[in-house]
Design a protein around this motif. Sequence first.
Motif: not given
Length: 862
Positions: A364-368
């Motif tokens: 999720t962090g990488l996608a953000v």
Amino acid sequence: MLSIALRTMRTRWVSFVGSFVALALGVALLAVTGLALASSLDAPERVPERFAAAPVVVRGQDTLRVPTPVGERTEELARPRAVPGAVVARLERLGTVVVDRSFPVRVHGRDVHGQGDHGRDVHGRSVPGDLVGHPWSTAAFAPYRIDAGRAPRAADEVVVTGGWAAPGDRVRTDRGTLRVVGTVRGLGFEDAVFFTDARAARLDPVSVQLTVDAEASDVRDAVRDAVRGSAGVRVLTGDDRRYADADPDRDREALTALNALFGTAGGVTAFVSVFVVASTFAFAVAQRRREFGLLRTAGATPGQLRRTVLAEALGVGVLASAAGCVLGAYGAPHLAARVVDDGLAPAWFSIGDQTWPYHVAFWTGLAVALCGAFAASWRAGRTGPVEALREASVDAGTMTRGRWLCGAGLLLTALVTLGVSLAGDPGDLLHRKTYVSRPMLLITAVALLAPVVVRPLTRSLTRLPARLPSATGMLVRENAAAGVRRTAAVAAPVLVTVALTGSLLGATATLNEAKATETRERTVAAFVITAPGDGGTGLDGTGVGHTGLDRTGLDSTGLDRRTLDRLRAIPGTEISPSSSSAVYVLEDDVALIRSDARAVADPEALTATTRLPLAAGRATDLDDHSIIVNEEWEEHTVGRNVRVWLGDGTEKTLRIAAVMHTGTGGNGVYVTPANAPRAPVDRVDVALTDGADADAVADRLREAVGPAGGQVSTGDEWIAAARPQTSGTTRLGFLLVLGIALLYTAISLVNTMLMATSDRARDLAVLRLAGATKGQVLRLVGAESLTVVAVGALLGLVVTGLNLAGMSAALGLLSVPVAPVLPWAAVGTTAGACAVLTVAASVAPAALTLRRRPVEPATIRE
């Protein structure tokens, strides 16, 4: 281009530190909330507490079961039934039967300023806030053992748990003055007071469960072979005996609250992370337009520039997400310990060894990071070679077609969904999920459209200072208006924080004010009398009242007939006794809905003491064959019949005598005592007749209810006590959410201001060469920062106003007109904190820049 991205990250590391920290903290919070949610999915099986040593427990019908086309629907009964006499007689042939009873006991003279659930008695000793009475014969099933003194033998003798009293003490309670003759060691799950069996039977005449000293199979056979009235009787053995304990589902309810708390925090974390990272990358790309112009001049294609920006985001995202997972693993146990200490989670709650929350948080962090950089990458790709030759600092073309479409689309979506809700289901806007999520839609829309209003708003705010003799005001106006992207980037986190603070806290304050208004408008009684064990108000915030249960989950004892006769004999009064119960209705043939009910014996007296918010019909038409419902019911037409189940599970068909407005959603229903079986009178509303002396009546009322332990309050005292307060769970959840927003605001503001100030080194040097002193330059920088914060705060207030206006409109449609309540103190504090951070983050690097000779930065060429 990958090598260029890596070199850029190394040389422009200051620009990426803020994004890294913000994203790492976001991933850490996602990991923490994910771990907490994973740990709360499977609660351990509770073991029996009060009946850990009991052989078999037999419990009367306590669950309503209604067959529907899609399966059986169940609800807990407000008034569980006693074990039928025929069943008890059959069980007595098998072995010793011990009847269980539980009722609240409160000690008089407790210090109302006591900490937590405990206070101080007249001797200064700590006294539990809620005591539970039982017959002594049930003590052996916990088991409790006498450690000092002896068992009770007389009606005024008791045995207590814990060390707050000793044998020989006399204690004044709402059950009379009691003499402590023995003590037992507390077992942690209750603060008990044991009476003789005979005294307990008088205090709590109806028992819904008992223990049997016999084989479980024989008990089941006896119950099955008894008369038809035994339907619904439960035989509890082994771990199932926990269902005979008070509030056996408290762990499940606590975990549900935790899921809502962590789910909300996780959602806001993801939203603010995307918001902050996107605005940071957008500002960074805008600052580097000359750099991108040089790359375009050197032959770089738009696609290569986009891939460079995304590669930078990928590098930051991987490192930040990994760091966030490490921080999450460290922080999750501390969060679990904190919620346990605050009483928001059961004592057994701890973080498990699940691994999937780390995967969710990392990806999720990488996608953000990638999503936040995606829009910025397109702007980088559109940079032309001529940008390398630009010297002007005025932002142009800040509103692209995509930004217009997204901003206008989100704003239109927010307004249309608000209109649909107001036209179809206004009550939906009062739900927590709605007023937590709606601000995010408006915040994003206003942030996207912010560049449109930044320049005129900035000029309006600085119009007066610009007319002053000093040039500072004019420079503040021109600099802030010219740097639209910089102003919008700094204002964005302020907008998020102010809007969330105002919307969330304002929504709960507006709802509380609406519920208080309902109570105030419907309460016309001069005095309100509550029964012992009713917790002081018997209200759920609207005036209808709860089902007679206090904070321990125990039924209030109620006011007996002799007390009611004494009250009726007081001249100058008209009294309206009422009881708390519940009514169940099957809607759409699939949903079994419970409504709190208040049973009134005299509808005429009800109209004299209570002003019902009627939409149709008359309260005086209420009788034993009818019911007063509210507009939330599927069937709410006066004169129609509805099939309902009463508080003890009895099925009935009642005619609708009147219909109340929906209000804030807690208006409940009204019935007569015939449709509230075994519901004791727990409240008496008292109206004064013409010419009655209020003080004299108050003295007579207290004298009449004194022997029963009732409490007399004036109408104003009753309304004040019934005023709703935000629950501890909700308050903690909002503080967590707002804490996340404020933390991210601090990071984003500091990072953006560092980037912006370092980029203005030449401008500051030119001011110094033009004759400005260091103090004048620093005051200019500080004034610009305050102006930008004011822009963000005003935009946040716009979002807050739109949200609260929608809620106020919904309340008006629900017949509870109330003005929006804006938490000015909280909003002002938040805006002030943002201002301090912004000024400090801009003045400090500017002061460092001014330490160099002005000619040095002024001659820098890019």
